[in-house]
Design a protein around this motif. Structure first.
Motif, mmCIF file in Angstrom:
data_model
loop_
_atom_site.group_PDB
_atom_site.id
_atom_site.type_symbol
_atom_site.label_atom_id
_atom_site.label_comp_id
_atom_site.label_asym_id
_atom_site.label_seq_id
_atom_site.Cartn_x
_atom_site.Cartn_y
_atom_site.Cartn_z
ATOM 1 N N ASP A 28 0.840 -1.195 0.000
ATOM 2 C CA ASP A 28 0.000 0.000 0.000
ATOM 3 C C ASP A 28 0.875 1.245 0.000
ATOM 4 O O ASP A 28 2.100 1.170 0.039
ATOM 5 N N THR A 29 0.217 2.402 -0.039
ATOM 6 C CA THR A 29 0.922 3.669 -0.114
ATOM 7 C C THR A 29 1.794 3.904 1.110
ATOM 8 O O THR A 29 2.935 4.362 0.994
ATOM 9 N N LYS A 30 1.273 3.594 2.288
ATOM 10 C CA LYS A 30 2.043 3.798 3.530
ATOM 11 C C LYS A 30 3.342 3.013 3.479
ATOM 12 O O LYS A 30 4.414 3.532 3.812
ATOM 13 N N GLU A 31 3.268 1.773 3.056
ATOM 14 C CA GLU A 31 4.468 0.942 2.975
ATOM 15 C C GLU A 31 5.409 1.465 1.886
ATOM 16 O O GLU A 31 6.626 1.460 2.061
ATOM 17 N N SER A 32 4.852 1.953 0.790
ATOM 18 C CA SER A 32 5.683 2.529 -0.279
ATOM 19 C C SER A 32 6.496 3.710 0.237
ATOM 20 O O SER A 32 7.681 3.839 -0.059
ATOM 21 N N TYR A 33 5.846 4.582 1.002
ATOM 22 C CA TYR A 33 6.542 5.737 1.570
ATOM 23 C C TYR A 33 7.628 5.290 2.537
ATOM 24 O O TYR A 33 8.730 5.825 2.538
ATOM 25 N N ALA A 34 7.328 4.326 3.391
ATOM 26 C CA ALA A 34 8.304 3.856 4.378
ATOM 27 C C ALA A 34 9.529 3.250 3.686
ATOM 28 O O ALA A 34 10.667 3.500 4.085
ATOM 29 N N ILE A 35 9.281 2.475 2.645
ATOM 30 C CA ILE A 35 10.390 1.845 1.919
ATOM 31 C C ILE A 35 11.191 2.891 1.151
ATOM 32 O O ILE A 35 12.429 2.858 1.143
ATOM 33 N N ALA A 36 10.506 3.846 0.536
ATOM 34 C CA ALA A 36 11.206 4.919 -0.174
ATOM 35 C C ALA A 36 12.088 5.701 0.795
ATOM 36 O O ALA A 36 13.233 6.042 0.482
ATOM 37 N N PHE A 37 11.557 5.969 1.998
ATOM 38 C CA PHE A 37 12.352 6.678 2.997
ATOM 39 C C PHE A 37 13.580 5.859 3.399
ATOM 40 O O PHE A 37 14.680 6.400 3.528
ATOM 41 N N ALA A 38 13.407 4.562 3.591
ATOM 42 C CA ALA A 38 14.541 3.699 3.943
ATOM 43 C C ALA A 38 15.605 3.748 2.853
ATOM 44 O O ALA A 38 16.811 3.803 3.148
ATOM 45 N N GLU A 39 15.180 3.752 1.592
ATOM 46 C CA GLU A 39 16.139 3.808 0.486
ATOM 47 C C GLU A 39 16.851 5.157 0.434
ATOM 48 O O GLU A 39 18.054 5.216 0.171
ATOM 49 N N VAL A 40 16.117 6.238 0.697
ATOM 50 C CA VAL A 40 16.743 7.564 0.758
ATOM 51 C C VAL A 40 17.758 7.581 1.903
ATOM 52 O O VAL A 40 18.884 8.057 1.749
ATOM 53 N N PHE A 41 17.369 7.034 3.059
ATOM 54 C CA PHE A 41 18.274 7.001 4.209
ATOM 55 C C PHE A 41 19.544 6.220 3.890
ATOM 56 O O PHE A 41 20.646 6.624 4.286
ATOM 57 N N LEU A 42 19.422 5.117 3.179
ATOM 58 C CA LEU A 42 20.606 4.322 2.831
ATOM 59 C C LEU A 42 21.593 5.125 1.987
ATOM 60 O O LEU A 42 22.802 4.907 2.070
ATOM 61 N N ILE A 43 21.088 6.048 1.200
ATOM 62 C CA ILE A 43 21.949 6.873 0.354
ATOM 63 C C ILE A 43 22.505 8.061 1.127
ATOM 64 O O ILE A 43 23.689 8.356 1.088
ATOM 65 N N GLN A 44 21.621 8.745 1.880
ATOM 66 C CA GLN A 44 22.022 10.001 2.522
ATOM 67 C C GLN A 44 22.477 9.860 3.972
ATOM 68 O O GLN A 44 23.132 10.746 4.502
ATOM 69 N N ARG A 45 22.078 8.772 4.637
ATOM 70 C CA ARG A 45 22.437 8.515 6.045
ATOM 71 C C ARG A 45 22.132 9.722 6.926
ATOM 72 O O ARG A 45 21.053 10.246 6.904
ATOM 73 N N GLU A 46 23.144 10.177 7.681
ATOM 74 C CA GLU A 46 22.915 11.278 8.617
ATOM 75 C C GLU A 46 22.648 12.604 7.923
ATOM 76 O O GLU A 46 22.257 13.567 8.563
ATOM 77 N N LYS A 47 22.831 12.659 6.619
ATOM 78 C CA LYS A 47 22.558 13.883 5.861
ATOM 79 C C LYS A 47 21.132 13.905 5.307
ATOM 80 O O LYS A 47 20.791 14.785 4.529
ATOM 81 N N THR A 48 20.298 12.934 5.704
ATOM 82 C CA THR A 48 18.914 12.881 5.225
ATOM 83 C C THR A 48 18.226 14.193 5.568
ATOM 84 O O THR A 48 18.208 14.621 6.717
ATOM 85 N N GLU A 49 17.677 14.815 4.548
ATOM 86 C CA GLU A 49 17.090 16.143 4.706
ATOM 87 C C GLU A 49 15.744 16.096 5.424
ATOM 88 O O GLU A 49 14.998 15.132 5.325
ATOM 89 N N GLU A 50 15.446 17.180 6.105
ATOM 90 C CA GLU A 50 14.198 17.312 6.867
ATOM 91 C C GLU A 50 12.968 17.159 5.977
ATOM 92 O O GLU A 50 11.939 16.654 6.429
#
Length: 127
Positions: free
Chosen positions: A72-94
């Motif tokens: 579902d959409t909620k899970e899509s957002y959570a997974i997309a965020f995890a993928e962004v975090f894997l790339i940006q780590r502590e630099k993940t933007e607000e």
């Protein structure tokens, strides 16, 4: 190189590193508590865990399963965020946190995509 001898406790290579039944039980209780249903379903948490396991290259964690397609959409957002975090780590933007917060206030619907769609920086690809 220091090596830890396996104990007779546990069923996985990681669990066999524990040489104390008390620690082994507390670790299992922590795992059960963290993965239980709450504000996020245990299925959503498990799928995010799988994405992070593969992104981090943890073979122990990868052995527990490969990421699944979001349901579902909620899970899509959570997974997309995890993928962004894997790339940006502590630099993940607000702004990525802001999207998650705004979405959590919206109605849940399989076909709902908010008008403030996630805007990824141009240097992030593959999402």
């Amino acid at each position: 190189m220091t090596r830890i001898k396996n104990s007779g406790l546990g069923s996985s290579p990681f669990q066999r590193l524990f040489h104390s039944e008390e620690i082994s039980h507390k670790w299992a209780n922590l795992s059960d508590s963290v993965s239980a249903d709450g504000k996020l379903s245990k299925e959503l948490k498990e799928n995010v865990r799988r994405v992070l396991a593969y992104g981090n290259g943890c073979t122990y964690c990868q052995a527990k399963g490969t990421p699944l397609m979001p349901e579902d959409t909620k899970e899509s957002y959570a997974i997309a965020f995890a993928e962004v975090f894997l790339i940006q780590r502590e630099k993940t933007e607000e702004k990525f946190f802001h999207v998650l917060r705004r979405y959590s206030l919206m109605k849940r619907s399989r076909n709902y995509w908010p008008s403030f769609a996630l805007q990824l920086p141009s240097n992030i690809s593959g999402l």
